[in-house]
Design an enzyme around this catalytic site. Structure first.
Site: not given
Length: 984
Positions: A421, A497
């Site tokens: 991220e 994820e």
């Protein structure tokens, strides 16, 4: 190798060393992790002197002098975090930085911990050579002095740094001083979703480096699946020889040798003991032969497609934070292996290096992720993002180098990950280029760039099932750039994820797994995440509970979003982990009740089935009537066989019969003993009908009759004549049963604001389902039944549920038939549909025939197997860190609730029902913020549900799949109630 540039002033105000863009200065080049050699080493872990200051007083360095008196300072354990040692407080944020975003500057209010440690060299510490001071992890910036002389500065909290200090050492009275700043420029690169926990949290070690030591080495050990041969070459700048006695290898450093060898894999982690002998040092290491490659759009190891059954793992301990000991690391891996987990993504930083040694030894595929996340810049559209600012590139290259060089010799490490991220930018491209040049034999991962310009794998987070299926077919939405689109479409896909394991859940695991097994391109994923990050606390009366964001007075926090793991903080497996074990089990066992056969499919990536033993049992009403061993051939990975089951002898009496086949370890392994269950299958037998007795017996009916005191008597039941509610059952007091549709919303019910699916937990409350009112429209005592008509509805709207209760009795049994008809325009599903009743709180034990032993919901029921189960009422509760709906048991045919003397109440259902019992109401559960807020009352509240809404994964992922939604629709169901005497 990237240099470690010293800080230099930027345009504008002068930047201190902890604010400049550099990764620090003074450190040696990074090198491979060596857990042991014959060179001397001295651990400096232990109790250190400690002083905390509220600001970064960079000029105050008097404490670094050897003669400084620190006797009035506090004592702090190293490794450790000072905020968990009574100094300051931890803080949790997910995305937002807990300080003003003005890179690379940090606030003046910058908690700074000064550390001092005095040590002597052992008497046999060698003379000559060099000595290196090694730090394995300090958050977030450390400045180091030894005996009053500055050694260096480093940033990069979860990466090692080494400094030459031999010229500063004394035999006795050495004083190591370390100043640690909580905030630094490095904090902008370390915005991972976790607690902010400053301190020296990994080992501090003194290492002797003799003349002619092994300065560094790189093990290249590939395996050719077509020949069965391993190829070994060890590069080391200092030269030497490499021996692998088991393989008869004895070659010079840099020389390539090819020998017959067994390959390393997560399922068969074959390691060979080896030694690198230099002129002045002997370094033992372990070789695992394996080759990882992307071929034909598929990620393969040793020529075989692999499927990640993975978890994301932060390092965490409820008392010690990220300061993990070796025993805790091993415990994590044993739990993973025992629950069929085969892969770890080291989110979002390299773990303690000893953890990777254990992965090599026990067998886990590893995605090793760099200590890099800049998620907070997303709050302003990624403006100022360091990964697209050339001033930060040296620091990012430094982090990539320190990860790769430290971990390059681990066969378990299959993939390098650039970080998490971080948006996109030039520095990520530079990192990818450097890693490829240094280690071209491992693919690269990064999720944050949808174009996959710098990666070898297409990775996503929390993509819903339908999109994952399109990707599996290589039919995803195209990119604007045709060349990039074609490149990405040819890549393997993984969910780095998915299945957010926050609170009750995750749901939808089985549906994801079927997609992974159907489409070759889909190579599995990593559940977010391994463990809840709850920090242990105790109430004044000693009860333990776990704190989350906001419990330490943080001005910014993200609540219990830090508690989203498959383990509770104390490392107790959650129902989610038990479910995951079943869903990803590497052996599929399916029965055909008509043909009397069982089909066994080996879903291992590599291993055959020779390590397993198979057993069968034929159970009637939960009791084994027959059992034995099943002769399953040692199927190769991917193989399937169908076997005839034996014909069991007829069992006496009626009852439901089930076949069960189990696969267990045939012998002890390093991670579990013989007999450990790896996989199982269960299915109903075709020759035995069920034995439920919920219908009234027409030959023994009771008629309702009015009696004194405003009651109606019907068999063993005493009812309130005005409301029609059951008050007594053969002398047992009750409250209800009444229709119930409310549940304490789960984290997944509440959802996340960025998700597109409806957030049903909020909609339920908005619609008033938590405050339903019950209107009695009629109580009619007929010739053969007591009929109660009600309307159940919330205030302020037209929605309602017309509910008819029809009570009948025969002998000592009381029957309830419930018919529910929705009224109004229902556009949202129901949380649950059933009845709730209150019983005496002295009923403390439950025995049931149905699904268990743990909780289950419509989309989390793969691990629930039908049988006879027993538990205390307290043990039926699942202690989610933030209390919420929990504890339902699926497919229940009958349940008995007993006192200690054996008396109690028995309930049967037709059709099978969901059973929940707790010593507080759903409303009290909903109101609690922590488990310590739940206070048992005098009433046992029991839910008997005809249906439940699913769980989903919407706390961060997709919502409940359509087939698991509980739509408001007409429904009929029933129960039979009896009492239990001491002998029953």
């Amino acid at each position: 190798m990237p240099a470690h540039p010293s800080g230099s002033p930027a345009a504008g105000p002068h930047l201190t060393y902890y604010e400049d863009f550099s990764p620090g200065h003074g450190a040696l080049p990074p090198r491979a992790w060596v857990p042991a050699s014959d060179a001397a080493r001295l651990s400096l872990n232990g109790l250190w002197w400690f002083r905390l200051s509220p600001t970064a007083t960079a000029e105050d360095t008097a404490f670094t002098r050897p003669d400084f008196d620190a006797s009035r300072w506090d004592i702090l354990a190293v490794p450790g975090h000072w905020v968990l040692g009574g100094h300051g407080a931890p803080a949790y944020t997910n995305v937002r930085y807990p300080f003003p975003v003005d890179p690379p500057r940090v606030p003046t209010e910058n908690p700074t911990g000064d550390h001092r440690h005095t040590f002597a060299l052992p008497e046999d510490w060698p003379a000559g050579g060099e000595t290196v001071l090694r730090f394995d992890g300090v958050e977030s910036c450390a400045r180091i002095w030894l005996n009053g002389r500055e050694v260096g500065v480093f940033k990069g909290s979860r990466l090692p740094a080494e400094y030459p200090v031999g010229h500063l050492l004394r035999r006795r009275g050495n004083v190591l001083a370390v100043r640690v700043h909580q905030w630094s420029s490095a904090s902008y690169l370390e915005d991972q979703d976790m607690w902010w926990l400053p301190g020296v949290f990994r080992d501090v070690t003194l290492l002797h480096r003799p003349a002619g030591c092994v300065a560094d080495f790189f093990v290249h050990a590939g395996w050719d699946h077509s020949t069965g041969e391993g190829t070994l070459r060890v590069d080391a700048p200092s030269g030497g020889r490499v021996t692998v006695p088991e393989l008869g290898v004895d070659v010079a450093v840099g020389e390539t040798v090819t020998v017959p060898a067994e390959p390393w894999s997560a399922e068969v982690p074959r390691l060979y003991e080896a030694v690198l002998t230099g002129a002045g040092e002997r370094v033992p290491f372990r070789v695992g032969f394996r080759t990882v490659a992307v071929e034909d759009g598929v990620l393969k190891v040793n020529g075989r497609r692999i499927l990640f059954r993975g978890v994301n793992r932060h390092e965490f301990h409820p008392e010690h934070g990220r300061a993990l000991d070796l025993g805790t690391m091993r415990e994590d891996l044993l739990l993973m292996k025992r629950h069929n987990v085969n892969a770890v993504r080291t989110s979002h930083y390299p773990p303690h290096p000893a953890f990777l040694d254990l992965c090599d030894e026990l067998g886990l595929w590893v995605v090793d992720e760099c200590d890099l996340e800049t998620h907070g810049f997303a709050e302003d559209g990624w403006a100022g993002n360091p990964v697209d600012d050339d001033r930060w590139t040296p620091a990012l290259l430094d982090r990539a180098a320190r990860m790769v060089e430290r971990d390059k010799n681990h066969p378990s490490v299959l993939v390098w990950s650039l970080g998490n991220e971080c948006g996109t930018g030039r520095a990520l491209t530079a990192m990818a280029r450097w890693i490829r040049e240094r280690d071209p034999d491992r693919p690269l991962h990064y999720e944050g760039d949808r174009t996959c310009a710098d990666t070898d794998l297409y990775s996503r987070m929390y993509a819903p099932h339908a999109e994952v299926e399109r990707i599996g077919r290589r039919e995803e939405e195209p990119l604007d750039d045709p060349a990039l689109d074609a490149r990405r479409r040819a890549m393997p896909f993984l969910l780095c994820e998915y299945a957010h394991a926050m609170g009750n859940g995750p749901g939808g695991l089985a549906e994801y797994q079927r997609l992974f097994e159907t489409h070759e391109r889909l190579q599995g994923g990593f559940v977010w995440e391994w463990i809840d990050h709850g920090i242990a606390r105790r109430t004044p009366d000693g009860r333990r509970w776990f704190a989350y964001g906001g419990d330490f007075g943080e001005e910014l926090h993200d609540g219990n979003f830090v508690c989203d793991g498959l383990l509770f903080p104390d490392r107790t497996p959650s129902p989610g982990l038990v479910e995951y074990k079943k869903v990803v089990e590497p052996v599929r066992i399916e029965g055909d009740p008509v043909a009397g056969t069982v089909r066994v499919t080996n879903r291992h990536d590599v291993a055959d089935l020779s390590h397993l033993r198979f057993t069968w049992s034929y159970e009637v009403d939960g009791v084994a009537a027959a059992r034995g061993d099943l002769d399953v051939p040692p199927l190769a990975a991917g193989g399937t066989t169908e076997l005839k089951l034996p014909l069991p002898a007829a069992a006496d009496g009626a009852g439901e019969a089930f076949w069960q086949v189990r696969a267990v370890l045939a012998r002890d392994t390093p991670w579990a003993p013989a007999g450990h269950e790896v996989a199982w299958g269960q299915w109903p037998a075709a020759d035995r009908p069920g034995s439920l007795r919920t219908a009234p017996d027409p030959e023994r009916p009771h008629r309702p009759r009015h009696a004194e005191g405003g009651v109606v008597l019907l068999g063993p039941g005493t009812f309130d004549a005005a409301t029609g509610e059951l008050r007594l059952l053969d002398g047992f007091a009750l409250a209800g049963p009444r229709l119930d549709v409310w549940r304490a919303p789960t984290d997944n019910d509440l959802g996340a604001p960025w998700q597109s699916d409806p957030r049903h937990g909020l909609l339920w409350r908005e619609a008033g389902l938590h405050r339903m009112r019950h209107r009695v429209d009629g109580v009619v005592a007929g010739d053969d039944a007591l009929t109660v008509t009600t309307r159940v509805a919330p205030a302020a709207g037209s929605l309602g549920l017309r509910t008819v209760y029809r009570w009948t009795a025969d002998g000592d049994r009381l029957h309830l038939a419930v018919a529910v008809t929705p009224e109004g325009r229902w556009t949202l599903p129901l949380p649950r549909l059933g009845v709730r009743l209150g019983l005496c709180g002295t009923l403390t034990r439950a025995e049931w025939f149905g699904g268990g032993p743990g909780e289950a919901y419509p989309d989390t029921r793969a691990a629930s197997r039908v049988g006879l189960h027993t538990a205390s009422v307290d043990a039926l509760q699942t202690p989610y860190v933030r209390p919420q709906e929990n504890g339902a048991r699926a497919d229940v045919r009958r349940v008995r609730l007993r006192r200690e003397d054996g008396t109690g109440v028995a309930i049967e259902g037709g059709p099978p029902f969901w059973f929940t019992a707790r010593r507080w109401t759903s409303e009290e559960l909903d109101a609690a913020a922590h488990t310590c807020d739940l206070v048992p009352g005098d009433t046992l509240w029991v839910n008997l549900d005809h249906a439940l809404h699913g769980i989903g994964s919407q706390s961060c992922g997709p919502g409940v799949l359509p087939r698991h939604r509980l739509e408001a629709a007409p429904a009929s169901f029933g129960f039979t109630f009896t009492t239990l005497g001491e002998s029953r």
